[in-house]
Design a protein around this motif. Structure first.
Motif, PDB file in Angstrom:
ATOM      1  N   LYS A 130      38.302  18.103  60.103  1.00 35.58           N
ATOM      2  CA  LYS A 130      39.090  17.462  59.044  1.00 35.58           C
ATOM      3  C   LYS A 130      39.209  18.411  57.861  1.00 35.58           C
ATOM      4  CE  LYS A 130      37.751  12.735  60.072  1.00 35.58           C
ATOM      5  NZ  LYS A 130      37.024  11.577  59.570  1.00 35.58           N
ATOM      6  N   GLU A 131      40.422  18.549  57.348  1.00 30.16           N
ATOM      7  CA  GLU A 131      40.663  19.460  56.227  1.00 30.16           C
ATOM      8  C   GLU A 131      39.958  19.015  54.950  1.00 30.16           C
ATOM      9  OE1 GLU A 131      44.674  20.756  55.634  1.00 30.16           O
ATOM     10  OE2 GLU A 131      45.011  20.942  57.790  1.00 30.16           O
ATOM     11  N   SER A 132      39.585  17.741  54.880  1.00 29.03           N
ATOM     12  CA  SER A 132      38.903  17.237  53.686  1.00 29.03           C
ATOM     13  C   SER A 132      37.386  17.412  53.769  1.00 29.03           C
ATOM     14  CB  SER A 132      39.239  15.751  53.492  1.00 29.03           C
ATOM     15  OG  SER A 132      38.816  15.017  54.633  1.00 29.03           O
ATOM     16  N   SER A 133      36.881  17.911  54.907  1.00 29.01           N
ATOM     17  CA  SER A 133      35.428  18.029  55.072  1.00 29.01           C
ATOM     18  C   SER A 133      34.863  19.268  54.381  1.00 29.01           C
ATOM     19  CB  SER A 133      35.064  18.077  56.559  1.00 29.01           C
ATOM     20  OG  SER A 133      35.424  19.319  57.108  1.00 29.01           O
ATOM     21  N   THR A 134      33.581  19.193  54.072  1.00 31.76           N
ATOM     22  CA  THR A 134      32.872  20.326  53.466  1.00 31.76           C
ATOM     23  C   THR A 134      32.810  21.484  54.457  1.00 31.76           C
ATOM     24  OG1 THR A 134      31.539  18.753  52.218  1.00 31.76           O
ATOM     25  CG2 THR A 134      30.710  21.004  52.348  1.00 31.76           C
ATOM     26  N   ASN A 135      32.621  21.154  55.727  1.00 32.67           N
ATOM     27  CA  ASN A 135      32.570  22.172  56.779  1.00 32.67           C
ATOM     28  C   ASN A 135      33.862  23.000  56.795  1.00 32.67           C
ATOM     29  OD1 ASN A 135      31.841  23.665  59.015  1.00 32.67           O
ATOM     30  ND2 ASN A 135      32.146  22.001  60.469  1.00 32.67           N
ATOM     31  N   PHE A 136      35.002  22.326  56.684  1.00 28.67           N
ATOM     32  CA  PHE A 136      36.292  23.013  56.667  1.00 28.67           C
ATOM     33  C   PHE A 136      36.385  23.934  55.450  1.00 28.67           C
ATOM     34  CE2 PHE A 136      40.775  23.399  55.506  1.00 28.67           C
ATOM     35  CZ  PHE A 136      41.335  23.805  56.712  1.00 28.67           C
ATOM     36  N   ALA A 137      35.999  23.424  54.289  1.00 28.99           N
ATOM     37  CA  ALA A 137      36.054  24.215  53.055  1.00 28.99           C
ATOM     38  C   ALA A 137      35.152  25.440  53.158  1.00 28.99           C
ATOM     39  CB  ALA A 137      35.654  23.354  51.862  1.00 28.99           C
ATOM     40  N   ASN A 138      33.954  25.265  53.736  1.00 28.36           N
ATOM     41  CA  ASN A 138      33.027  26.389  53.905  1.00 28.36           C
ATOM     42  C   ASN A 138      33.610  27.447  54.838  1.00 28.36           C
ATOM     43  OD1 ASN A 138      31.149  25.214  52.230  1.00 28.36           O
ATOM     44  ND2 ASN A 138      29.920  24.362  53.889  1.00 28.36           N
ATOM     45  N   LYS A 139      34.205  26.998  55.940  1.00 25.80           N
ATOM     46  CA  LYS A 139      34.803  27.951  56.891  1.00 25.80           C
ATOM     47  C   LYS A 139      35.948  28.720  56.232  1.00 25.80           C
ATOM     48  CE  LYS A 139      33.732  26.253  61.421  1.00 25.80           C
ATOM     49  NZ  LYS A 139      34.204  26.321  62.766  1.00 25.80           N
ATOM     50  N   GLN A 140      36.782  28.026  55.495  1.00 24.96           N
ATOM     51  CA  GLN A 140      37.909  28.673  54.814  1.00 24.96           C
ATOM     52  C   GLN A 140      37.410  29.717  53.816  1.00 24.96           C
ATOM     53  OE1 GLN A 140      40.354  27.594  57.097  1.00 24.96           O
ATOM     54  NE2 GLN A 140      41.532  28.136  55.322  1.00 24.96           N
ATOM     55  N   ALA A 141      36.411  29.356  53.029  1.00 31.75           N
ATOM     56  CA  ALA A 141      35.873  30.269  52.018  1.00 31.75           C
ATOM     57  C   ALA A 141      35.274  31.508  52.690  1.00 31.75           C
ATOM     58  CB  ALA A 141      34.821  29.568  51.170  1.00 31.75           C
ATOM     59  N   LEU A 142      34.522  31.297  53.770  1.00 32.08           N
ATOM     60  CA  LEU A 142      33.923  32.424  54.490  1.00 32.08           C
ATOM     61  C   LEU A 142      34.993  33.347  55.056  1.00 32.08           C
ATOM     62  CD1 LEU A 142      30.843  31.307  56.602  1.00 32.08           C
ATOM     63  CD2 LEU A 142      31.012  33.263  55.080  1.00 32.08           C
ATOM     64  N   MET A 143      36.039  32.757  55.638  1.00 40.12           N
ATOM     65  CA  MET A 143      37.106  33.580  56.235  1.00 40.12           C
ATOM     66  C   MET A 143      37.839  34.391  55.179  1.00 40.12           C
ATOM     67  SD  MET A 143      38.756  31.584  59.488  1.00 40.12           S
ATOM     68  CE  MET A 143      39.782  30.548  58.499  1.00 40.12           C
ATOM     69  N   GLU A 144      37.981  33.837  53.989  1.00 39.92           N
ATOM     70  CA  GLU A 144      38.665  34.558  52.920  1.00 39.92           C
ATOM     71  C   GLU A 144      37.804  35.689  52.363  1.00 39.92           C
ATOM     72  OE1 GLU A 144      40.023  31.700  50.033  1.00 39.92           O
ATOM     73  OE2 GLU A 144      41.151  30.597  51.544  1.00 39.92           O
ATOM     74  N   GLU A 145      36.501  35.494  52.340  1.00 46.13           N
ATOM     75  CA  GLU A 145      35.587  36.480  51.765  1.00 46.13           C
ATOM     76  C   GLU A 145      35.152  37.561  52.749  1.00 46.13           C
ATOM     77  OE1 GLU A 145      32.246  34.556  49.906  1.00 46.13           O
ATOM     78  OE2 GLU A 145      33.527  33.093  48.937  1.00 46.13           O
ATOM     79  N   CYS A 146      35.037  37.212  54.009  1.00 47.34           N
ATOM     80  CA  CYS A 146      34.479  38.133  55.007  1.00 47.34           C
ATOM     81  C   CYS A 146      35.473  38.414  56.134  1.00 47.34           C
ATOM     82  CB  CYS A 146      33.211  37.548  55.611  1.00 47.34           C
ATOM     83  SG  CYS A 146      31.951  37.107  54.423  1.00 47.34           S
ATOM     84  N   PRO A 147      36.020  39.621  56.176  1.00 46.30           N
ATOM     85  CA  PRO A 147      36.961  39.940  57.247  1.00 46.30           C
ATOM     86  C   PRO A 147      36.349  39.804  58.635  1.00 46.30           C
ATOM     87  CG  PRO A 147      36.901  41.698  55.603  1.00 46.30           C
ATOM     88  CD  PRO A 147      35.842  40.714  55.243  1.00 46.30           C
ATOM     89  N   GLU A 148      35.030  40.041  58.759  1.00 54.89           N
ATOM     90  CA  GLU A 148      34.394  39.925  60.075  1.00 54.89           C
ATOM     91  C   GLU A 148      34.352  38.476  60.546  1.00 54.89           C
ATOM     92  OE1 GLU A 148      31.022  40.338  57.022  1.00 54.89           O
ATOM     93  OE2 GLU A 148      32.991  41.189  57.325  1.00 54.89           O
ATOM     94  N   VAL A 149      34.194  37.524  59.634  1.00 60.99           N
ATOM     95  CA  VAL A 149      34.222  36.111  59.989  1.00 60.99           C
ATOM     96  C   VAL A 149      35.644  35.712  60.371  1.00 60.99           C
ATOM     97  CG1 VAL A 149      33.880  33.751  59.121  1.00 60.99           C
ATOM     98  CG2 VAL A 149      32.226  35.545  58.563  1.00 60.99           C
ATOM     99  N   TYR A 150      36.608  36.209  59.625  1.00 60.32           N
ATOM    100  CA  TYR A 150      38.022  35.956  59.941  1.00 60.32           C
ATOM    101  C   TYR A 150      38.344  36.444  61.353  1.00 60.32           C
ATOM    102  CZ  TYR A 150      43.095  36.365  59.795  1.00 60.32           C
ATOM    103  OH  TYR A 150      44.437  36.272  60.100  1.00 60.32           O
ATOM    104  N   ALA A 151      37.920  37.668  61.677  1.00 63.24           N
ATOM    105  CA  ALA A 151      38.177  38.247  63.002  1.00 63.24           C
ATOM    106  C   ALA A 151      37.465  37.451  64.088  1.00 63.24           C
ATOM    107  CB  ALA A 151      37.729  39.706  63.035  1.00 63.24           C
TER     108      ALA A 151
END
Length: 117
Positions: free
Chosen positions: A5-26
């Motif tokens: 769910k886009e409103s979940s904390t888990n979603f927000a954490n994943k989005q933040a990690l992907m934006e900060e860490c290219p290795e997580v994005y990959a």
């Protein structure tokens, strides 16, 4: 496959990690056992759906379809449909998909070494 769910904390954490860490994005793009295996087979050239299914006998057709769609959506795999009867569809890696070659080989070597521990 259920979506987070886009409103979940888990979603927000994943989005933040992907934006900060290219290795997580990959890892998110090529993550999952099937994506890497599919890419590894496609490193050898174009394959049709049936050929991929034969190379991956334990994958379901649904999972193969979902993984190919995800890889195509992320521009790792290119899908070509030929106007023939019966229709012919081929999958191949894109230029950025081929760049995964050395990474996949390194992961393979690392996995072999780690198994020996």
């Amino acid at each position: 496959m259920s979506k987070i769910k886009e409103s979940s904390t888990n979603f927000a954490n994943k989005q933040a990690l992907m934006e900060e860490c290219p290795e997580v994005y990959a890892a998110n793009i090529i993550g999952g056992q099937w994506s890497l295996v599919i890419c590894s087979w496609l490193l050898n050239g174009k394959l049709r759906f049936g050929e991929l299914k034969k190379l991956l006998p334990t994958i379901t057709e649904r999972m193969l379809t979902l993984q190919l769609r995800k890889l195509e959506e992320n521009k790792i795999v290119k899908r070509t449909v030929y106007a023939e009867v019966p229709p012919r569809v081929e999958y191949e890696l894109t230029a950025i998909g081929y760049e995964l070659g050395p990474i996949i080989k390194q992961l393979e070597k690392w996995g072999e070494r780690h198994k020996e521990l």
